[in-house]
Design a protein around this motif. Structure first.
Motif, PDB file in Angstrom:
ATOM      1  N   GLN A 180       2.288  -8.611  28.013  1.00 53.17           N
ATOM      2  CA  GLN A 180       3.641  -7.361  27.704  1.00 53.17           C
ATOM      3  C   GLN A 180       4.987  -8.204  28.780  1.00 53.17           C
ATOM      4  O   GLN A 180       5.719  -8.212  28.926  1.00 53.17           O
ATOM      5  N   ARG A 181       4.939 -10.164  29.644  1.00 58.44           N
ATOM      6  CA  ARG A 181       5.843 -10.505  30.125  1.00 58.44           C
ATOM      7  C   ARG A 181       6.720 -11.018  30.097  1.00 58.44           C
ATOM      8  O   ARG A 181       6.540 -11.983  28.573  1.00 58.44           O
ATOM      9  N   ALA A 182       7.932 -10.628  29.470  1.00 59.71           N
ATOM     10  CA  ALA A 182       8.357 -11.628  28.466  1.00 59.71           C
ATOM     11  C   ALA A 182       9.043 -12.783  29.147  1.00 59.71           C
ATOM     12  O   ALA A 182       9.439 -13.432  30.726  1.00 59.71           O
ATOM     13  N   ASN A 190      -0.271 -15.763  20.768  1.00 56.19           N
ATOM     14  CA  ASN A 190      -0.007 -14.087  20.514  1.00 56.19           C
ATOM     15  C   ASN A 190      -1.012 -13.645  21.123  1.00 56.19           C
ATOM     16  O   ASN A 190      -1.599 -14.243  21.075  1.00 56.19           O
ATOM     17  N   ALA A 191      -1.114 -12.143  21.596  1.00 54.70           N
ATOM     18  CA  ALA A 191      -2.220 -11.831  22.207  1.00 54.70           C
ATOM     19  C   ALA A 191      -3.379 -12.902  20.615  1.00 54.70           C
ATOM     20  O   ALA A 191      -4.770 -11.562  21.095  1.00 54.70           O
ATOM     21  N   GLU A 192      -3.394 -11.777  19.754  1.00 60.65           N
ATOM     22  CA  GLU A 192      -4.067 -12.747  18.736  1.00 60.65           C
ATOM     23  C   GLU A 192      -5.047 -14.392  19.080  1.00 60.65           C
ATOM     24  O   GLU A 192      -5.797 -15.192  18.245  1.00 60.65           O
ATOM     25  N   GLY A 193      -3.881 -15.007  20.080  1.00 61.50           N
ATOM     26  CA  GLY A 193      -4.540 -16.421  20.278  1.00 61.50           C
ATOM     27  C   GLY A 193      -4.072 -17.319  18.806  1.00 61.50           C
ATOM     28  O   GLY A 193      -4.185 -18.547  18.441  1.00 61.50           O
ATOM     29  N   THR A 194      -2.747 -16.330  18.262  1.00 58.45           N
ATOM     30  CA  THR A 194      -2.397 -17.022  16.903  1.00 58.45           C
ATOM     31  C   THR A 194      -0.865 -18.089  17.408  1.00 58.45           C
ATOM     32  O   THR A 194      -0.795 -17.087  18.019  1.00 58.45           O
ATOM     33  N   LYS A 195      -0.743 -19.825  16.592  1.00 59.25           N
ATOM     34  CA  LYS A 195       0.346 -20.161  17.444  1.00 59.25           C
ATOM     35  C   LYS A 195       1.854 -19.199  16.250  1.00 59.25           C
ATOM     36  O   LYS A 195       1.603 -18.874  15.073  1.00 59.25           O
ATOM     37  N   ILE A 196       2.536 -18.758  17.794  1.00 54.09           N
ATOM     38  CA  ILE A 196       4.028 -18.322  17.435  1.00 54.09           C
ATOM     39  C   ILE A 196       5.022 -18.814  16.907  1.00 54.09           C
ATOM     40  O   ILE A 196       5.866 -18.656  16.583  1.00 54.09           O
ATOM     41  N   HIS A 197       4.558 -20.309  18.294  1.00 52.52           N
ATOM     42  CA  HIS A 197       6.138 -21.211  18.254  1.00 52.52           C
ATOM     43  C   HIS A 197       5.824 -22.465  18.633  1.00 52.52           C
ATOM     44  O   HIS A 197       4.615 -22.570  19.423  1.00 52.52           O
ATOM     45  N   SER A 198       6.738 -24.070  18.370  1.00 50.67           N
ATOM     46  CA  SER A 198       5.859 -24.705  19.207  1.00 50.67           C
ATOM     47  C   SER A 198       7.699 -25.261  19.210  1.00 50.67           C
ATOM     48  O   SER A 198       8.378 -25.272  18.716  1.00 50.67           O
TER      49      SER A 198
END
Length: 255
Positions: free
Chosen positions: A27-29, A239-247
């Motif tokens: 949750q920390r931006a 993300n929280a599921e451990g999926t890459k969202i950005h590189s």
């Protein structure tokens, strides 16, 4: 930042290699890595809550990175954000001696931390809990949530993996370093450190890559500096599921 693996003069082409994970509450931006509009310019991600960062580098090769020390009995909820230490190091051209005086004078204002800092070819680690400065000699080092090179299972495992990779491969590829950071195997119960957190959390935090709904590995960073002073900085965000969202990928030559 919760774990760093650092190779100093362990590969013929790359005198410095750092593979690091930042673990934080989801949750920390946070802002992705970018060049900050500061003088000197800083390449780093940004904690949008307190304004600091967990790891960064300047155009000249001044480097800083932070890990927290896990010690709930000494936790102070009113303490200053530790990310400020990284930005202070990068923005100011203090000598090691000057910066050490500052760190020692202010060490009680912060919760426990290890700060890796210095010029890329002359790095040091300061631990505010034990008020100790260690210079990084040639070799592979591991820095997690205890003192430098503490024999926690994930620390020793990552150090060995990085050492083996440097010794066995003439050409280095960031993907292999990201694989080291992606290790989500948890330590056996008898190997777990005893840091004062409940067993459930001790177990969850015992892997290099952490996945839970509330807290986990948010960023993996690979930094390599070659003999010609070329810097390669790659980051992956999860993300929280451990999926890459950005590189991100940044490359520049030290000035």
């Amino acid at each position: 930042m919760c774990i760093l693996f650092i190779a100093v003069n362990q590969h013929r082409d790359y005198p410095l290699i750092i593979a690091a994970n930042r673990d934080e509450f989801h949750q920390r931006a946070t802002a992705f890595g970018h060049w900050w509009g500061t003088q000197p310019p800083i390449l780093a991600g940004k904690d949008l809550v307190a304004g600091g960062t967990w790891m960064g580098i300047t155009e000249t090769g001044r480097l800083a990175a932070l890990t927290n020390i896990r010690d709930p009995e000494r936790q102070n909820d009113e303490a200053v954000s530790r990310g400020k230490l990284v930005t202070d190091c990068l923005k100011n051209n203090h000598t090691t001696t000057e910066f050490m005086h500052i760190l020692k004078a202010t060490r009680t204002k912060y919760n426990g931390y290890n700060l890796l800092f210095g010029e890329w070819h002359d790095l040091h680690v300061y631990n505010n809990h034990i008020n100790e400065l260690v210079s990084l000699d040639e070799g592979v080092h591991g820095l997690s949530n205890a003192a430098l090179n503490s024999p926690w299972p994930k620390t020793t495992k990552g150090m060995q993996a990085l050492s083996d990779y440097c010794q066995r491969h003439a050409s280095l590829h960031s993907e292999a370093l990201f694989d080291i950071l992606r290790d989500d195997v948890k330590a056996s119960d008898h190997e777990l450190p005893r840091t004062g957190v409940p067993y459930h959390w001790e177990k969850l935090l015992s892997s290099t890559f952490i996945v839970t709904p509330e807290y986990g590995t948010r960023t993996s960073t690979v930094l390599m500096i070659n003999q010609q002073g070329k810097v390669t900085w790659e980051e992956r965000y999860f993300n929280a599921e451990g999926t890459k969202i950005h590189s991100d990928h940044f490359s520049f030559t030290l000035v």
